[in-house]
Write an enzyme that holds these catalytic residues in place. Structure first.
Site, PDB file in Angstrom:
ATOM      1  N   CYS A  45     -29.086  19.194  33.037  1.00  0.00           N
ATOM      2  CA  CYS A  45     -30.161  20.081  32.321  1.00  0.00           C
ATOM      3  C   CYS A  45     -31.523  19.856  33.127  1.00  0.00           C
ATOM      4  O   CYS A  45     -31.383  18.821  33.827  1.00  0.00           O
ATOM      5  CB  CYS A  45     -30.331  19.322  31.016  1.00  0.00           C
ATOM      6  N   ASP A  75     -34.068  18.951  31.839  1.00  0.00           N
ATOM      7  CA  ASP A  75     -34.916  18.173  31.363  1.00  0.00           C
ATOM      8  C   ASP A  75     -35.335  17.022  32.219  1.00  0.00           C
ATOM      9  O   ASP A  75     -34.615  16.804  32.904  1.00  0.00           O
ATOM     10  CB  ASP A  75     -34.029  17.468  30.128  1.00  0.00           C
ATOM     11  N   ARG A 120     -36.405  14.167  31.990  1.00  0.00           N
ATOM     12  CA  ARG A 120     -35.873  12.711  31.680  1.00  0.00           C
ATOM     13  C   ARG A 120     -34.341  12.478  32.274  1.00  0.00           C
ATOM     14  O   ARG A 120     -33.854  11.313  32.064  1.00  0.00           O
ATOM     15  CB  ARG A 120     -35.692  12.460  30.294  1.00  0.00           C
ATOM     16  N   HIS A 123     -26.933  15.804  27.925  1.00  0.00           N
ATOM     17  CA  HIS A 123     -27.556  14.518  27.777  1.00  0.00           C
ATOM     18  C   HIS A 123     -27.895  14.752  26.198  1.00  0.00           C
ATOM     19  O   HIS A 123     -27.975  15.904  25.424  1.00  0.00           O
ATOM     20  CB  HIS A 123     -28.710  14.555  28.151  1.00  0.00           C
ATOM     21  N   CYS A 175     -30.620  17.067  23.450  1.00  0.00           N
ATOM     22  CA  CYS A 175     -31.051  18.073  24.593  1.00  0.00           C
ATOM     23  C   CYS A 175     -31.630  19.270  23.747  1.00  0.00           C
ATOM     24  O   CYS A 175     -31.209  19.678  22.658  1.00  0.00           O
ATOM     25  CB  CYS A 175     -29.779  18.764  25.096  1.00  0.00           C
TER      26      CYS A 175
HETATM   27 CO    CO Z   1     -31.524  19.252  27.710  1.00  0.00          CO
END
Ligand code: CO
Length: 210
Positions: free
Chosen positions: A42, A44, A46, A98, A101
């Protein structure tokens, strides 16, 4: 100092530290990359692939998009997959989602996100395939977590439905496909689904003459 200037400063420090511990580090990598893994994760911020797996530059070939999707009309994903499988000869492809998400959570609402709707629709399909199981879960967080796991599983299956993967399976018994989920709260990766090279899938999706 502007925020982005700090990035450039940190980069200088990082590069000199690398050379201090291994003078040939950049010379070696500049000539060759031989990663064993393709990571589809992803976007993302993090969930940084190298950092959470303790891997160095050169070890993982990375593709990231919102909610780690494998969409067969996505030329970007297909290019990365083809290059990783046929040229870099990766042994493993990892789809890593994750918990928490935002893409998965958004797909479970009826909110109109404009152009993003088209991407999220692919995740809504995962819900539809597993509607009975998802709807039977009462707790909202548990429901979202399970959707994240099922989404990873479906994306691994989408990899197996490509002629790119099927051809490599038929001739070279690789790559093995892995579905993992990263926990934002504890930093741990949980393996949730696996397809070793050569796994038989629904014959409807299997190609002849690979
Ligand atoms: Co995500």
């Amino acid at each position: 100092m502007k925020s982005y200037e700090k990035l450039l400063l940190e980069n200088k420090a990082w590069a000199s530290e690398k050379v201090d511990t291994d003078p040939e580090f950049f010379n070696r990598l500049a000539h060759l990359q031989t990663p064993e893994f393709l990571w589809i994760g992803c976007s993302d911020s993090r969930v940084p692939a190298n950092e959470i797996t303790g891997t160095q530059p050169g070890e993982i070939f990375v593709h990231r998009n919102v909610a780690n999707m494998v969409v067969h009309t996505d030329l970007n994903l297909l290019t990365v997959l083809d290059y990783a499988v046929n040229h870099l000869k990766v042994k493993h492809v990892i789809v890593c989602g994750h918990y928490g998400c935002g893409g998965v959570i958004a797909s479970m609402t009826n909110h109109n996100f404009g152009i993003i709707n088209k991407w999220l629709r692919n995740i809504k399909d995962v819900y539809r395939f597993h509607r009975e199981e998802i709807d039977s879960i009462q707790d909202e967080t548990t429901k979202r977590d399970r959707m994240v796991e099922l989404n990873v599983q479906e994306q691994v299956m989408n990899l197996a439905k490509t002629s790119i993967v099927q051809k490599a399976w038929a001739h070279e018994q690789r790559p093995h496909l892995h579905g993992w989920v990263y926990g934002l709260k504890d930093g741990l990766i949980k393996p949730v689904f696996e397809m070793p090279a050569g796994t038989h899938i629904d014959p409807l999706y299997e190609f002849d003459d690979l």
